[in-house]
Design a protein around this motif. Structure first.
Motif, PDB file in Angstrom:
ATOM      1  N   ALA A   1      20.472  52.283  34.300  1.00 14.38           N
ATOM      2  CA  ALA A   1      19.514  53.265  33.763  1.00 14.38           C
ATOM      3  C   ALA A   1      20.267  54.417  33.084  1.00 14.38           C
ATOM      4  CB  ALA A   1      18.630  53.801  34.892  1.00 14.38           C
ATOM      5  N   LEU A   2      21.360  54.859  33.701  1.00 13.48           N
ATOM      6  CA  LEU A   2      22.107  55.983  33.118  1.00 13.48           C
ATOM      7  C   LEU A   2      22.763  55.571  31.800  1.00 13.48           C
ATOM      8  CD1 LEU A   2      23.708  57.464  36.365  1.00 13.48           C
ATOM      9  CD2 LEU A   2      21.757  58.373  35.066  1.00 13.48           C
ATOM     10  N   GLY A   3      23.220  54.330  31.748  1.00 17.05           N
ATOM     11  CA  GLY A   3      23.808  53.825  30.509  1.00 17.05           C
ATOM     12  C   GLY A   3      22.780  53.853  29.374  1.00 17.05           C
TER      13      GLY A   3
ATOM     14  N   TYR B   1      22.732  63.481  37.400  1.00 17.80           N
ATOM     15  CA  TYR B   1      22.970  62.222  36.666  1.00 17.80           C
ATOM     16  C   TYR B   1      22.156  62.215  35.378  1.00 17.80           C
ATOM     17  CZ  TYR B   1      24.971  60.122  40.919  1.00 17.80           C
ATOM     18  OH  TYR B   1      25.736  59.832  42.003  1.00 17.80           O
ATOM     19  N   TYR B   2      20.904  62.631  35.488  1.00 20.17           N
ATOM     20  CA  TYR B   2      20.012  62.675  34.330  1.00 20.17           C
ATOM     21  C   TYR B   2      20.542  63.671  33.292  1.00 20.17           C
ATOM     22  CZ  TYR B   2      15.618  63.430  31.718  1.00 20.17           C
ATOM     23  OH  TYR B   2      14.654  63.555  30.749  1.00 20.17           O
ATOM     24  N   GLU B   3      20.919  64.862  33.768  1.00 20.72           N
ATOM     25  CA  GLU B   3      21.396  65.900  32.846  1.00 20.72           C
ATOM     26  C   GLU B   3      22.688  65.437  32.157  1.00 20.72           C
ATOM     27  OE1 GLU B   3      19.356  68.298  32.255  1.00 20.72           O
ATOM     28  OE2 GLU B   3      18.069  67.810  33.952  1.00 20.72           O
ATOM     29  N   GLN B   4      23.575  64.862  32.939  1.00 31.68           N
ATOM     30  CA  GLN B   4      24.854  64.416  32.372  1.00 31.68           C
ATOM     31  C   GLN B   4      24.635  63.374  31.260  1.00 31.68           C
ATOM     32  OE1 GLN B   4      27.716  62.566  35.109  1.00 31.68           O
ATOM     33  NE2 GLN B   4      28.553  61.507  33.318  1.00 31.68           N
ATOM     34  N   ALA B   5      23.690  62.474  31.502  1.00 32.29           N
ATOM     35  CA  ALA B   5      23.466  61.399  30.529  1.00 32.29           C
ATOM     36  C   ALA B   5      22.974  61.938  29.182  1.00 32.29           C
ATOM     37  CB  ALA B   5      22.466  60.388  31.084  1.00 32.29           C
TER      38      ALA B   5
ATOM     39  N   PHE C   1      28.503  71.797  37.013  1.00 31.07           N
ATOM     40  CA  PHE C   1      27.935  71.215  35.800  1.00 31.07           C
ATOM     41  C   PHE C   1      27.486  72.310  34.828  1.00 31.07           C
ATOM     42  CE2 PHE C   1      24.357  69.756  33.260  1.00 31.07           C
ATOM     43  CZ  PHE C   1      24.972  68.705  32.589  1.00 31.07           C
ATOM     44  N   PHE C   2      26.754  73.272  35.341  1.00 33.21           N
ATOM     45  CA  PHE C   2      26.154  74.290  34.471  1.00 33.21           C
ATOM     46  C   PHE C   2      27.192  75.180  33.786  1.00 33.21           C
ATOM     47  CE2 PHE C   2      21.437  74.788  34.720  1.00 33.21           C
ATOM     48  CZ  PHE C   2      21.165  73.616  35.404  1.00 33.21           C
TER      49      PHE C   2
END
Ligand code: PEP
Ligand code: CO
Length: 460
Positions: free
Chosen positions: A39-41, A248-252, A287-288
């Motif tokens: 999903a992340l890909g 994970y969502y934000e990184q993608a 991350f931020f």
């Protein structure tokens, strides 16, 4: 962890996945890791939801807020739901924010930035890992992006496919908002388009109508003088925000763009860090600190002045105006005691912070029947006290952050329409936190607008 210890921890090179070296609070554990990677890909290949130009524009506008030249209005659901991704609901959310902003422009005599908690507000932090009903305990519901609200074991398992559903729903939502805004829905020449029937029996209806008429009148006057149509007001800016909880969502969605240095989180214009995930040594801070977006951080009653300064050092080391907003949510009972030391410390340090009051999250209570609610009067009180304290400390209230909806739900108690504890059962729809309904939200905007107008007269 004491602030000194945190600041001694070496900050190594940032990259979009350096957060993985830190403890990540509130992230779900996916039993199917291969499905998560898949999903992340996908997410990483899909086009971004917003652009770096829009993000930079918002940052500039927030810099104007920090100089006292603009006001920030941020609002929307506590948690968006996939089922609510439909035209009437989306248009309703846009309209309530447009109407409120119109009212605030009148009181503040400043331009207002409109930011929805929308198009991505699908992941929620939870205080308890599990929820128990009739003796059965299951993992807590964590937002439509993570698991499902139904009360069965299967529905509560984190499902990576929901990350893609969330991205798609966000895309559909933002697409419709852009079309409405571009198409003239938000044209200041026609504020009557925004009218949701601010209920004729509300004691504030006449005041709102007067404001709308006076804006249309001023616009006609200006255009007559200038001999042309004020093009800029045909459309307004509208930005999106959500809690950047699911890293994970934000990184993608975090990318580099041509001709601009740095990395942009292109899932939203304005992500914020929640009160439960703002640890100085945690993954969210890591991350931020590396993204170019303007960012918010929720400031709850346990934040000390030292911690607030450390957050600013970490998230805004260049002290760039507009980069960092403190969304304070201290509660009506403790704002008086807790806000001034924070504001004083920031003022003495010379750090650039936008102060935005969230009067919702410190004022949640549970009725004797176990219903989660908030009182209009506590919400208003936290706003008023914040406004005064910030001014007394030589700063200013830069914005407000509400949980609200354009519909006439009964989730919060009070306001002119007199929602009582008994009324809560009538139309209580939120999956999580109680929201101001349409009338309550408009009334809140009118009262805040009046306060700002009064203060301008006194100062002026
Ligand atoms: C929220 O904004 O819905 C929220 C969970 O807020 P906080 O992080 O301030 O508790
Ligand atoms: Co909430």
């Amino acid at each position: 962890m004491p602030v000194e210890t945190a600041s001694v921890l070496a900050l190594s090179e940032w990259n979009p996945e350096s957060w993985k070296t830190r403890p990540a609070a509130q992230l779900p554990t996916y039993p199917d890791r291969a499905a998560l990677q898949d999903a992340l890909g996908h997410l990483a290949r899909l086009p971004p939801l917003v652009t770096s130009w829009e993000i930079e524009k918002l940052k500039q506008q927030l810099a104007e807020v920090s100089r006292g030249e603009r006001f920030l209005l941020q609002g929307g659901d506590c948690s968006e739901s996939f089922d609510d991704c439909e035209s009437g609901v989306i248009a309703g959310k846009l309209k309530i924010l447009l109407q409120m902003s119109l009212v605030l422009v009148q009181g503040a005599k400043k331009r207002v930035i409109r930011v929805g908690r929308i198009a991505g507000q699908y992941a929620k932090p939870r205080s308890a890992e599990t929820e128990t009903r009739a003796g059965v305990s299951l993992p807590s519901y964590r937002g439509d992006m993570i698991n499902r609200a139904g009360f069965s074991q299967q529905e509560r398992i984190p499902d990576p496919a929901l990350l893609l559903r969330a991205y798609e729903r966000s895309g559909l939502t933002i697409n419709f908002i852009r079309a409405l805004v571009e198409g003239g829905f938000a044209d200041l020449h026609h504020p009557e388009y925004w009218d949701m029937g601010f209920v004729a029996n509300s004691p504030h209806a006449a005041e709102y109508t007067r404001m709308v008429e006076s804006i249309a009148e001023s616009l006609r006057f200006m255009e007559t003088l200038a001999g042309c149509v004020a093009g800029e007001v045909n459309r307004v800016d509208f930005f999106t925000s959500h809690e950047g909880l699911h890293l994970y969502y934000e990184q993608a969605q975090t990318r580099q763009v041509p001709h601009r240095p740095g990395w942009f989180d292109l899932s939203t214009h304005f992500p914020w860090i929640g009160d439960r995930t703002r640890s100085l040594t945690g993954a969210h801070l890591e991350f931020f600190r590396g993204i170019e977006n303007p960012v918010g951080v929720k400031i709850g009653p346990s934040v000390t002045p030292e911690e607030a300064l450390a957050l600013a050092d970490r998230l805004n080391p260049q002290n760039e105006p507009g980069r960092l907003t403190f969304i304070h949510r201290l509660g009506a009972a403790s704002v008086e005691k807790r806000l001034a030391p924070l504001v004083e410390a920031v003022r003495r340090s010379g750090k650039q912070i936008v102060w935005c009051c969230d009067p919702m999250h410190g004022n949640t209570e549970t009725t004797s029947n176990g219903v989660k609610t908030r009182r209009f009067e506590s919400i208003l009180r936290e706003l008023e006290v914040s406004y005064c304290i910030l001014r007394e400390c030589g700063a200013h209230l830069g914005g407000v952050h509400f949980e609200l909806t354009g519909e006439n739900v009964t989730e919060c108690i009070g306001g002119a329409s007199g929602v009582t504890e008994k009324d809560l059962a009538r139309d209580y729809r939120t999956q999580l936190d109680p929201r101001l309904n349409y009338e309550q939200a408009m009334e809140m905007a009118l009262l805040l607008s009046r306060l700002m107008a009064k203060e301008r007269r006194v100062a002026g």
